[in-house]
Each structure stands twice: as structure tokens, then as C-alpha cells.
Design an enzyme around this catalytic site. Structure first.
Site, PDB file in Angstrom:
ATOM      1  N   ASP A   1       0.944  -1.320   0.157  1.00 16.20           N
ATOM      2  CA  ASP A   1       0.130   0.082   0.037  1.00 16.20           C
ATOM      3  C   ASP A   1       0.686   1.332  -0.053  1.00 16.20           C
ATOM      4  O   ASP A   1       0.400   2.225  -0.384  1.00 16.20           O
ATOM      5  CB  ASP A   1      -0.790  -0.134   1.364  1.00 16.20           C
ATOM      6  CG  ASP A   1      -2.120  -1.119   1.393  1.00 16.20           C
ATOM      7  OD1 ASP A   1      -2.604  -0.782   0.026  1.00 16.20           O
ATOM      8  OD2 ASP A   1      -2.348  -1.496   2.088  1.00 16.20           O
TER       9      ASP A   1
HETATM   10  C1  BGC Z   1      -0.224   1.112   6.314  1.00 21.40           C
HETATM   11  C2  BGC Z   1      -0.440  -0.206   5.488  1.00 21.40           C
HETATM   12  C3  BGC Z   1      -1.893  -0.200   5.270  1.00 21.40           C
HETATM   13  C4  BGC Z   1      -2.585   0.968   4.748  1.00 21.40           C
HETATM   14  C5  BGC Z   1      -3.937   0.820   4.652  1.00 21.40           C
HETATM   15  C6  BGC Z   1      -0.839   2.427   5.645  1.00 21.40           C
HETATM   16  O1  BGC Z   1      -0.625   3.495   6.404  1.00 21.40           O
HETATM   17  O2  BGC Z   1       1.022   0.975   6.356  1.00 21.40           O
HETATM   18  O3  BGC Z   1       0.043  -1.214   6.081  1.00 21.40           O
HETATM   19  O4  BGC Z   1      -2.238  -1.376   4.274  1.00 21.40           O
HETATM   20  O5  BGC Z   1      -2.327   2.084   5.353  1.00 21.40           O
HETATM   21  O6  BGC Z   1      -4.674   1.995   4.112  1.00 21.40           O
HETATM   22  C1  NOJ Z   2      -2.255  -4.148   5.261  1.00 14.08           C
HETATM   23  C2  NOJ Z   2      -3.361  -4.119   4.120  1.00 14.08           C
HETATM   24  O1  NOJ Z   2      -4.389  -4.628   4.938  1.00 14.08           O
HETATM   25  C3  NOJ Z   2      -2.894  -5.023   2.859  1.00 14.08           C
HETATM   26  O2  NOJ Z   2      -4.189  -4.965   2.255  1.00 14.08           O
HETATM   27  C4  NOJ Z   2      -1.460  -4.481   2.237  1.00 14.08           C
HETATM   28  O3  NOJ Z   2      -1.287  -5.446   1.296  1.00 14.08           O
HETATM   29  C5  NOJ Z   2      -0.507  -4.781   3.475  1.00 14.08           C
HETATM   30  N1  NOJ Z   2      -0.930  -3.772   4.426  1.00 14.08           N
HETATM   31  C6  NOJ Z   2       0.907  -4.099   2.648  1.00 14.08           C
HETATM   32  O4  NOJ Z   2       0.927  -2.903   2.408  1.00 14.08           O
END
Ligand code: BGC
Ligand code: NOJ
Length: 812
Positions: free
Chosen positions: A484
Site C-alpha cells: 500500500d
Molecule cells: C499502512 C499499510 C496499510 C494501509 C491501509 C498504511 O498506512 O502502512 O500497512 O495497508 O495504510 O490503508
Molecule cells: C495491510 C493491508 O491490509 C494490505 O492490504 C496490504 O497489502 C499490506 N498492508 C501491505 O501494505
């Protein structure tokens, strides 16, 4: 240091101190009513949707920790008072124990010779929590006690409840009838639902107004009513409605009193809300209360719940020489898979329940670890997810569980999303043999007038990748892929700002080698599925696209010693030796190898060796290396994290599993298993003081080697780690893989293993599989005997007689 122990026979983790390094929680409910419960009974409940139907209130990031709300009990003993779960009264206990089990939690505490045991659970097919309370006088003299219950109602929409005080302080309404306190805020106009909290005994008093119970400047630790030993019989009128009973308990030495409390949720027909004029139709609540009217009823409900878990967990049972492995595979990993399936990433002690619903990418992956348990629910979920897909093949990134509608606020355009749907459907069909799912007419964006068969949704998922290729012929990344925080098209200019504010150009440059790797792995699975249903032409087309992508990866996605990660919006490599920081990333190594890139020419092995060398630590593999110490605006969120945390070189447990799978693919069982043990919680129990989160479930992330708090975990419970690690261990390492025509056996294990046994229920048959490893190899099946006869190859054919079958597999 440990703060408890595993009781494998009862399938429980037993916590022996209330002051664990962080609240250690459990989940109750696995159908429609859910609760989070900590080892001191903190947490909250909701119906289906943690945002829209929050039943009890909880304050996140509260001080003190874990005193944000819960279902609290207080014992009052002639001037002294305490809580059997330590919090919230926080009076010293003579003994304390919390047992987190499969869908239930038992908390015991003793003080002043009074022992109290509270069993919390959500029975099967029941929209409520049952609390069985046992109070025993263990002293020599008579005790005149009072038991106070307490919980605080949330005004339904947790997000609004947290913000809209100017309205909410004037809307709260309750009704008290006998021993039942009803929460009916807005019942007469906006709602067709209410909640209640009951006890199966006459009460000495009650409170339903929080301020009256606690005192204007008091806290949960010493509510005014409990300190005084007297309920105030308050009836809430606005402000903060709560529910508290007080029950007199007189006990002779050795005597016990047992009570049943029920926290329930009821939905009446919608018409009721218009006609009710605020008078609740209590029929359903009364039925629920009657169902668990006695302790014997509650015991029966708990026994049924345990029975249902025994059945679920009997579908995959491992017997190995390693107790930690057995408990991971047989109990806790499968349990966590159920919880992630139910809740996606919505509600945990790290996710507030208001920010996120069911993730498209997340929930599709959750199905992988869950489908063998309740395939019917997996089927329904697949259709729900596919119904939020768009005609382009793209998808809403999330949907709200209550409405099942795509959530616009979260947006879409994560270009990995569509591929996960193919993976989930393949897993479902392989598990069940039910090809009919492919014919289900499935809408786009929930619009039934645009429905096409699910098979067509898969085609569009596949095509979404090839319709969105960049300058090298690699997939465009879109807003981000699985990571993400790799926001190559939507970086902001100010650190700390939202990363979705400015789009640099037109999104037609930045490419993802990870999606390319996923495409080679998942695209191949798609081709085989098409072949299986007789669509040979489509299978051939898919095969040729996948072959093309492999070539592109090896040409422009290979960096010399590992796979690069991406190209940024200026066409520059990310995750390359050329980069100043972030020279290597984990995700593309895992998926490219799983997708058979570089297998023949040794590059796959080279990539995996680089992973070990650059990313390996004793607590798992970090996501990238070196960690970003500088802010790189064109990469988006990733480099905003301090080095070693989250997507900036944290140990992201989810993607560690892909490396385990990749190691299994290349036949290196020792390495695959070594990585498995570095992050599997049962192996980390002894360092619970460092790790801090629950030793029975995976966290999303452990601080990496560059972090100040190396080894410390965060975001426990709701993570794709659960599913993927179950896949890695059960299908890739132990190697029992569902396939279209049977169960494939293809282990990749440490050479020193003598073997292991797996009992696997598959399409109604039960296979008792014994794997022997006389020559101490990692991979390779030389002989397979099913029910006494040798079978060629390594696929156990489906028998279909619903009986038990014995299988012996010899590795060599
Ligand atoms: C986090 C990710 C997460 C995402 C969700 C980010 O700030 O680092 O792990 O999946 O937000 O929107
Ligand atoms: C958590 C999110 O829920 C998932 O969709 C994502 O792939 C991982 N973070 C890595 O960013």
C-alpha cells in the site's frame, strides 16, 4: 520471558498475569455477532459491521491502556471491592488466570477468599454474548457480597458516536424491565434494532446512566456506585447510557453462586420502528434470555461451540515431532484464519473498526486459509467480493460488511486487486470440486443488470493486467500494488500529507514487477482452471500471455542478483543495486519464483540467496534493504516510515510466507521451515517480553533490524499473514495441496525430519496420510500407497465414499 503457557489439550492459551506486555485479546463469535475481549475483559461487541452496528463503546488509544471500555464485573465485599479480571478496579488479586480458547474466554480472579470465574462466549447461531459467572466463598466465614456488572452502550454508528457529541448527548434512551436493561436509542425513528443486558436473577438495583454510576469525575477503576456498594437506579436520559446490575450474593463457607448474564442484539422488522412510538418489541430478547436462562443452558451452549470448533479443526490435523508446530497448524493458525476471514482488517486492538470494511485484496487472500473449514461461506464471500468488481476488471478496494457495497471513500485502482480474486476462486474450486461457482451470475458494482458469470469476472481480472501494461511491458502499478505504501503515481509534495493528493502524470509509466510475478503465478492457475472447464483456447491464450510476461520479467525485471521491485514514474528502477536505499524488496522475489521465473537458469535460487543475505534477521525477513533513511517523494508513503517499521524494512510477516513458498518451490525445505519458525508465534513465546503481542497469533509486522525496537511486534490478529502462513506450512512445506482431481502430496521439509502424519478431510473423505522420509531428503515422492495399493504419481484420487482412507507416502 513468558506470561502464560499453551494448554494444547483444551486448545487454550493460559495467561497467568493481567499485566501482559500489551493487552492480549481473543475474539468471540464467528457468524454475525462479534466481540473483542482482552485478558482483562476489555473490548467491545458489534453486529456484522464494527462501524455501523457497534453495540458497546470502546475508546481506542486510551490512557490507561485497555481501559477504553469492556464488560466489567466488580465484587463488593463490605467496603472492599475488586474486579475478578484485575481491570478496571486494578486491586491486587491473590490469584488470576485468563484462558483464551476457541471462541470463548475464561477469566478467574480471587481476593478476600472469594473466587470468581467468568466465562464469556457467543453461542452458535446467537446474536449475543453469554457470561457465566461463578462466585465461590473459599473462606471460613459467611460472605455478604454484591456483584456489579457494567457496560457502556455505543450509539450504534461508532464513527458518529466518537464525533457527534452535540447531537448524541441528547439522544440516548433506555428502558429497564425487571433484570433486563434495554438500549433503545432512536428506536422510534431511525432504528429497527436494540440491544439488552440481562441477568437471570432478581437484582438489588441497576444503573443505566454512566455518570450516575461512575460519578462525574470518576473512572472505571472506582465507580461511585461500587465504592458505595449501592446502585442508584438511574434511568439514562441522553448523555451516556450504560447497563449495570447489582446482585446480592450471600455465601456460606464453601458455597457457590452461579449467574448468567446476556448481552444481546435484536433486529425487528423495519415497520416496527415507525409504529413502535419508542416501545420496544421485546419478544426476541425474551426468547434469547429464555434460551440461556440457566447455567446448564449456558454450559450446553459452550459445549456446542467447542464441538463446532473440534469439527472445524478436524479437517487438517498434523502429528509431527514438534509440539510448537503441531499447535500452530492444528489450533492457532487455523483459528486466526477464521477470525481474519470474518473481520478482514476491520476491528482489532490496532484497527478501530471505523476505518476499514472488507478489503478486496485482503478478503480474497483470507479465503485461502479458510476455505477448507467452511467452503459454503467462502463461496458466498467470493460472490460478495466479485459483486463489487467493476466492468473494467478493477475493483473497489473495500466494501462495508453490512451493506456489501463498494466503499467509494477508499477508492480503487490498486492494480494487484483483480488477481487475488482468481487465486481465491481457484482455491475454492480445488477444495470443493464445485465448478458451478463459475456459472454464478455476478453483478458488477452490485448492479444486477450488468451481471455476467463469475468465470467472466476472472477473465476480466486476468485481462485487467494485460490491458494495463507500461513501457517495459510490465503491469502498471496504479495507486499501489500489495504494498500500500509504494505510491508511485500519487505522491504528495509535503511529507506527512495524504499520499493520494497529487497525481504526477497520467499513471502510464510506473510498473510493478510484483504484479508481474503475481501474474505469472496466478495467470498460470487461471489457465489450468480454464483448461479444466474445457476452455482450451482461453487456456492457451492465458498460457501465452504468462510466458510473455516471464520473458519480460527476466529481461527488464532482473537486476543481476535479484528481481527488481518496480519502475517509478520517471522510469527509474526501484529495488535495484543502482538505488541508493531500498536496493532489494521481498515481494517480487517471492512471487516471481512462485511463478516459475528463473527456475531453469538458477536465477530463482540466486534471488532467494539474496533474500537470505540482505533481508534475513533472527525475527524474520525484512521487507526491503537498506531501509529508507531519506524521504523519497516519488515513492509515496513508504519512506515516510522510520527505518525498520511497517513497509519501510519492517518484518512484514505476510510476505515472509511467500519466500517460504518460493523456497519450497525450489525444493529447499530446510530454508522454508527455518523462515517459518522465525515468525510463527508459538516459537516466539519465550521472547514475549520483546515481541509483546499475543504468542498465539501472528502480528502484521515486527520491527526490523534497522528499528530501535527490533523484534517488537504490532498489529496482531488481522493480517494476511494468517492465511499465507497456513498455506506455506500446510500446502508448500508439509505439501498437502488440494487439486482438481485429488489431494496432491508434495512436501518440502527439513532433511532431518523422519516424517509426519496428516489427517485431511477432503470432499467428504478422510485421508490419514503418513509421510516417511527414510532417505532424509527435502523434496520428492517416490512411492504412494492408498488403501493398500500403489498409486502412480503423487495425487491421492478422490474416493467419494465419505470414509477413512489410509495413505502412505515415501519420500526419496
Ligand atoms: C499502512 C499499510 C496499510 C494501509 C491501509 C498504511 O498506512 O502502512 O500497512 O495497508 O495504510 O490503508
Ligand atoms: C495491510 C493491508 O491490509 C494490505 O492490504 C496490504 O497489502 C499490506 N498492508 C501491505 O501494505
Amino acid at each position: 520471558m513468558k506470561f502464560g503457557y499453551f494448554d494444547d489439550v483444551r486448545k487454550e492459551y493460559v495467561i497467568t498475569t493481567p499485566t501482559t506486555p500489551y493487552p492480549w485479546i481473543n475474539y468471540l463469535g464467528s457468524q454475525e455477532f462479534f466481540s473483542l475481549i482482552s485478558n482483562t475483559a476489555g473490548g467491545y461487541s458489534f453486529y456484522k459491521d464494527a462501524k455501523l452496528r457497534r453495540i458497546t463503546r470502546f475508546r481506542y488509544n486510551n490512557v490507561p491502556l485497555d481501559l477504553g471500555g469492556g464488560r466489567y464485573y466488580y465484587l463488593y465485599d463490605e467496603g472492599d471491592f475488586w474486579s475478578p479480571g484485575f481491570s478496571p478496579a486494578k486491586k491486587e488479586l491473590d490469584s488470576y488466570e485468563c484462558r483464551h480458547g476457541m471462541g470463548y474466554t475464561i477469566i478467574k480472579g480471587k481476593r478476600n477468599d472469594v473466587s470468581t470465574e467468568v466465562t464469556f462466549f457467543v453461542p452458535m447461531d446467537f446474536n449475543g454474548e453469554v457470561h457465566k459467572v461463578i462466585v465461590k466463598n473459599e473462606g471460613e466465614s459467611k460472605k455478604n457480597l454484591k456483584l456489579f456488572s457494567f457496560l457502556e452502550w455505543c450509539l450504534w454508528n461508532a464513527d458518529d458516536d466518537d464525533r457527534n457529541f452535540q447531537r448524541n448527548f441528547s439522544t440516548g434512551e433506555v428502558e429497564v424491565k425487571g433484570s433486563v436493561i434495554y438500549h433503545k436509542t432512536e428506536y422510534k425513528e431511525r432504528r429497527n434494532h436494540y440491544a439488552f443486558f440481562s441477568v437471570n436473577a432478581p437484582i438489588a438495583g441497576f444503573d443505566s446512566d454512566r455518570e450516575s454510576f461512575i460519578g462525574t469525575y470518576g473512572g472505571f477503576d472506582a465507580p461511585k456506585a461500587v465504592v458505595a456498594g449501592q446502585s442508584t437506579n438511574s434511568v439514562a436520559d441522553g448523555w451516556s447510557p450504560c447497563a449495570s446490575h447489582s446482585v446480592e450474593i450471600s455465601l456460606e463457607p464453601g458455597e457457590t453462586k452461579e449467574l448468567v448474564f446476556i448481552l444481546g442484539y435484536v433486529e425487528n422488522p423495519v415497520e416496527d420502528k415507525w409504529e413502535s412510538k419508542g416501545v420496544i418489541n421485546k419478544k426476541k430478547a425474551e426468547e434469547m434470555i429464555a434460551k440461556y436462562a440457566t447455567v446448564a443452558d449456558a454450559d450446553k451452549g459452550l459445549a456446542e461451540l467447542k464441538e463446532s470448533w473440534e469439527k472445524l479443526l478436524s479437517k487438517y490435523i498434523l502429528e509431527s515431532e514438534d509440539d510448537k508446530l503441531n499447535r500452530q497448524v492444528n489450533i492457532w493458525n487455523q483459528y486466526q484464519c477464521m477470525v481474519t476471514f470474518n473481520l478482514s482488517r476491520s476491528a482489532s486492538y490496532f484497527e478501530s473498526g471505523v476505518g476499514r470494511g472488507m478489503g478486496f485484496r485482503d478478503s480474497n487472500q483470507d479465503i485461502l486459509g479458510f476455505v477448507h473449514q467452511i467452503p459454503d461461506r467462502a463461496r458466498e464471500r467470493i460472490i460478495d467480493l466479485a459483486s463489487t468488481q467493476l466492468e473494467s476488471g478493477g475493483a473497489y478496494h473495500q466494501y462495508q460488511p453490512l451493506t456489501k457495497r463498494g466503499n467509494d471513500a477508499i477508492g480503487g485502482n490498486f492494480n494487484d486487486d483483480p488477481l487475488w480474486l482468481i487465486l481465491a476462486v481457484v482455491a475454492y474450486v480445488k477444495e470443493t470440486g464445485d465448478y458451478s461457482i463459475l456459472d454464478v451470475m455476478t453483478p458488477f458494482d452490485n448492479d444486477m443488470s450488468k451481471a455476467t458469470p463469475l468465470a467472466d469476472h476472472l477473465k476480466r481480472s486476468f485481462d485487467h493486467v494485460i490491458n494495463n501494461l507500461g513501457p517495459h511491458g510490465l503491469p502498471l502499478i496504479g495507486r499501489a500494488d500489495w504494498n500500500d505504501c509504494l505510491n508511485l503515481n500519487c505522491f504528495s509534495t509535503e511529507p506527512g500529507e495524504s499520499f493520494q493528493t497529487t497525481t504526477s502524470k497520467d499513471g502510464k509509466v510506473a510498473e510493478s514487477v510484483m504484479i508481474a510475478g503475481m501474474f505469472t503465478y496466478i495467470g498460470e492457475l487461471y489457465a489450468r482452471l480454464m483448461e479444466k472447464i474445457g476452455k482450451q483456447e482461453e487456456a492457451d491464450r492465458a498460457d501465452s500471455e504468462v510466458a510473455k510476461m516471464r520473458q519480460v520479467i527476466m529481461k527488464d525485471g532482473w537486476d543481476g542478483k535479484w528481481f527488481i521491485r518496480a519502475y517509478d514514474d520517471f522510469g527509474k528502477k526501484i529495488g535495484s543495486d543502482e538505488c541508493e536505499e531500498g536496493k532489494i524488496f521481498i515481494e517480487s522475489q517471492g512471487f516471481c519464483v512462485m511463478g516459475s521465473c528463473g527456475i531453469e537458469d538458477g536465477k530463482a535460487i540466486e534471488a532467494l540467496d539474496s533474500v537470505e543475505e540482505k533481508l534475513g534477521t533472527k525475527y524474520g525477513l525484512v521487507l526491503n534493504n537498506p531501509a529508507f533513511t531519506k524521504y523519497v517523494v516519488e515513492y509515496g508513503e513508504i519512506s515516510t516510515y522510520p527505518a525498520g517499521y511497517k513497509e519501510n524494512a519492517g518484518i512484514f510477516c505476510h510476505n515472509n510466507a511467500w519466500i517460504m513458498c518460493a523456497e519450497a518451490v525450489v525444493g529447499r525445505g530446510d530454508k522454508a521451515f527455518d523462515y517459518y519458525t522465525r515468525i510463527a508465534p508459538a516459537y516466539l513465546e519465550d521472547v514475549s517480553d520483546v515481541h509483546r503481542t499475543e504468542p498465539y497469533v501472528y502480528p502484521q509486522m515486527v520491527a526490523g533490524k534497522d528499528a530501535k525496537r527490533f523484534g517488537e511486534a504490532k498489529n496482531s490478529w488481522l493480517t494476511g499473514t494468517a492465511s499465507w502462513n497456513f498455506i506455506a506450512i500446510s500446502q508448500f512445506i508439509l505439501g498437502i495441496q488440494p487439486d482438481y482431481d485429488g489431494l496432491m502430496v508434495n512436501p518440502a521439509i527439513p532433511k532431518d525430519w523422519n516424517g509426519f502424519k496428516v489427517t485431511r478431510e477432503f470432499r467428504g473423505d478422510v485421508f490419514k496420510i503418513e509421510i516417511q522420509n527414510p532417505n532424509h531428503v527435502s523434496k520428492g515422492v517416490v512411492k504412494m500407497i492408498v488403501d493398500g495399493s500403489e498409486v502412480a504419481g503423487n495425487v491421492i484420487p478422490v474416493v467419494g465414499d465419505g470414509k477413512e482412507h489410509s495413505v502412505t507416502v515415501i519420500m526419496g
